[in-house]
Structures are given as structure tokens and as C-alpha cells.
Write an enzyme that holds these catalytic residues in place. Structure first.
Site, PDB file in Angstrom:
ATOM      1  N   ASP A  11       0.860  -1.174   0.000  1.00  0.00           N
ATOM      2  CA  ASP A  11       0.000   0.000   0.000  1.00  0.00           C
ATOM      3  C   ASP A  11       0.904   1.234   0.000  1.00  0.00           C
ATOM      4  OD1 ASP A  11      -2.317   1.698   0.548  1.00  0.00           O
ATOM      5  OD2 ASP A  11      -1.516   1.817   2.583  1.00  0.00           O
ATOM      6  N   MET A  12       0.364   2.370  -0.379  1.00  0.00           N
ATOM      7  CA  MET A  12       1.187   3.582  -0.449  1.00  0.00           C
ATOM      8  C   MET A  12       0.944   4.530   0.727  1.00  0.00           C
ATOM      9  SD  MET A  12       1.312   4.246  -4.564  1.00  0.00           S
ATOM     10  CE  MET A  12       2.180   5.798  -4.335  1.00  0.00           C
ATOM     11  N   THR A  45      -2.498   0.182  -4.416  1.00  0.00           N
ATOM     12  CA  THR A  45      -2.927   1.457  -3.858  1.00  0.00           C
ATOM     13  C   THR A  45      -4.347   1.834  -4.271  1.00  0.00           C
ATOM     14  OG1 THR A  45      -2.348   3.829  -3.761  1.00  0.00           O
ATOM     15  CG2 THR A  45      -1.876   2.691  -5.822  1.00  0.00           C
ATOM     16  N   GLY A  46      -4.959   2.694  -3.476  1.00  0.00           N
ATOM     17  CA  GLY A  46      -6.230   3.295  -3.858  1.00  0.00           C
ATOM     18  C   GLY A  46      -6.046   4.459  -4.808  1.00  0.00           C
TER      19      GLY A  46
END
Length: 246
Positions: A11-12, A45-46
């Protein structure tokens, strides 16, 4: 060298990136060490592709990427493998709900991001990936969640305690990582998935090793196999040191 794990899915925001939205030199160094050992490092990531890409380039990644919470899976940067679109009628319904609850909202089309300040009249003409709500009013957020659940056909997560992120049902980072494994000839038990929010939960539960950041939401920490230090304390570097370069 223990090569039990072959893919590191990161994830970022709140995970790879510090509170200043940068990749620390220590974390960058350890990611390079993992790459040198043949480990695939995948951003999960989103964020949109355009927002995530500069960080991937900074790390020199040519591996697959998962963007917009899994609505897009890329074979490599700029090489799209799969895209899952959302029915524009759902975008209209969610926009109406956001306006009704007077909260900040945003949405990703395949071309750009729209938000409360800059919306579009051409919803039915667009190709949509995700819708998001942000409010610090817990009651309003709960009302929105209840109405979203009533709509059906939605995957509802968050990337912070104050927001809700909505993708088409079945679209999440776990499904995205599964597709990346297919591209790379790997199994889910060879994956380390690291994150901090509800949109990381499915991936953390599905991966061979699910890791929560020290700053992760409580439910994410409870679901993880291991809790590392926070995003401002090089939590990813510690994961690589402990589980990959051993």
C-alpha cells in the site's frame, strides 16, 4: 537466503509513504535490496495510476501495479492488463448521496479525478472506477454506509477512518494481487501484503503473510499476521529485513 516470499505488495499512503508523502531513504534502500534478491515489488494502492506512477519510477519498479483499489491491474507501468468499471448510474446515486449529506466527495474516471469543487455533468458519458466520501461526522458517515449497503453491488472500504471508498463489488486489492500472481506465476502464499487501512484488509487476510503498519486501523492490526512499526519509522524496511532477507 529464504525465498519463501516472492512478491511484496505495498500500500502507499500510510504504508510506503511517510506522513510527508515521501519514501524515506531507509525504506527505499531496503526495497532495492529486496529487488536485488529477485523479489517482485508491487504497488497496491487506492490512488490513480497517474498519482502512483512517480513513486514506482522513483523506486525503479517495472513490475505489475494495482491502482484504484484493484479497479486497474497493470502488467507493468503503462501496460494495462485489466480494468473494472462502475455503472455510471451508481456514480449518480452516490453523488446525490454525498450532496444530501453535505460531505466532501471525489471520483476517479479513467482520465482524471473529480471532486466536490470540480464536478461534471457528463457522468453517463464517463468510464468510472471509484467513488469516495470524506466526513469527520461519524453519524453522517454511518448513514452513508447504510445507504451504500442498501444499493448493493458495491465493494465498500476506507483509506482513513474518516472516509469511505467504493469500488464495484468483488474489486479489491486481494483480487488484484491474485491477478498479479497469475501474471507472475506465483501463489498467494508467496505474497507479503502490507497496509494500514480497510482497503488493505482483504489483501492482508489473503496473503501468505499479512502485515499491518504500526499506524494501521485497529481492525487491520487485529487481522494481520504481523504488526510492524509505523510508516514514519520505516515499517516496510523492518518487514524486508525480518521476512525476506533472512
Amino acid at each position: 537466503m529464504n525465498n519463501k516470499y516472492k512478491l511484496l505488495a505495498l500500500d502507499m499512503d500510510g504504508t510506503l509513504l511517510t506522513s510527508e508523502h515521501i519514501i524515506s531513504p531507509v525504506t527505499s534502500k531496503w526495497i532495492q535490496k529486496a529487488k536485488d534478491q529477485g523479489i517482485h515489488v508491487c504497488l497496491s494502492t487506492g490512488r490513480s495510476f497517474g498519482s502512483a506512477l512517480p513513486y514506482g519510477e522513483e523506486l525503479g519498479l517495472t513490475t505489475p501495479m494495482i491502482t484504484v483499489n484493484g479497479s486497474e491491474v497493470w502488467r507493468s507501468p503503462h501496460d494495462l492488463y485489466e480494468r473494472s468499471l462502475m455503472d455510471p448510474k451508481l456514480i449518480i446515486a452516490m453523488h446525490d448521496l454525498a450532496v444530501e449529506e453535505d460531505c466532501w466527495y471525489w471520483a476517479y474516471s479513467i482520465d482524471r479525478m473529480y471532486n466536490s469543487d470540480e464536478w461534471t455533468d457528463g457522468i453517463m458519458d464517463g468510464e468510472w472506477l471509484k467513488f469516495g466520501f470524506h466526513t469527520e461526522d461519524d453519524d453522517a458517515r454511518h448513514r452513508i454506509l447504510m445507504k451504500l449497503q442498501d444499493m448493493g453491488g458495491l465493494e465498500i472500504t476506507n483509506s482513513s477512518p474518516h472516509n469511505l471508498e467504493v469500488n464495484p463489488q468483488g474489486v479489491n486489492k486481494a483480487a488484484g494481487i491474485q491477478k498479479v500472481c497469475g501474471l507472475l506465476g506465483l501463489e498467494m502464499n508467496e505474497v507479503i501484503a502490507v497496509g494500514d487501512s480497510m482497503n488493505d484488509l482483504a489483501a492482508i487476510q489473503a496473503a501468505g503473510l499479512g502485515v499491518a503498519m504500526g499506524n494501521a486501523q485497529q481492525v487491520v492490526r487485529e487481522a494481520a499476521d504481523f504488526v510492524t512499526s509505523s510508516n514514519d519509522e520505516d515499517g516496510i524496511a523492518k518487514v524486508i529485513e525480518k521476512f525476506i532477507l533472512v
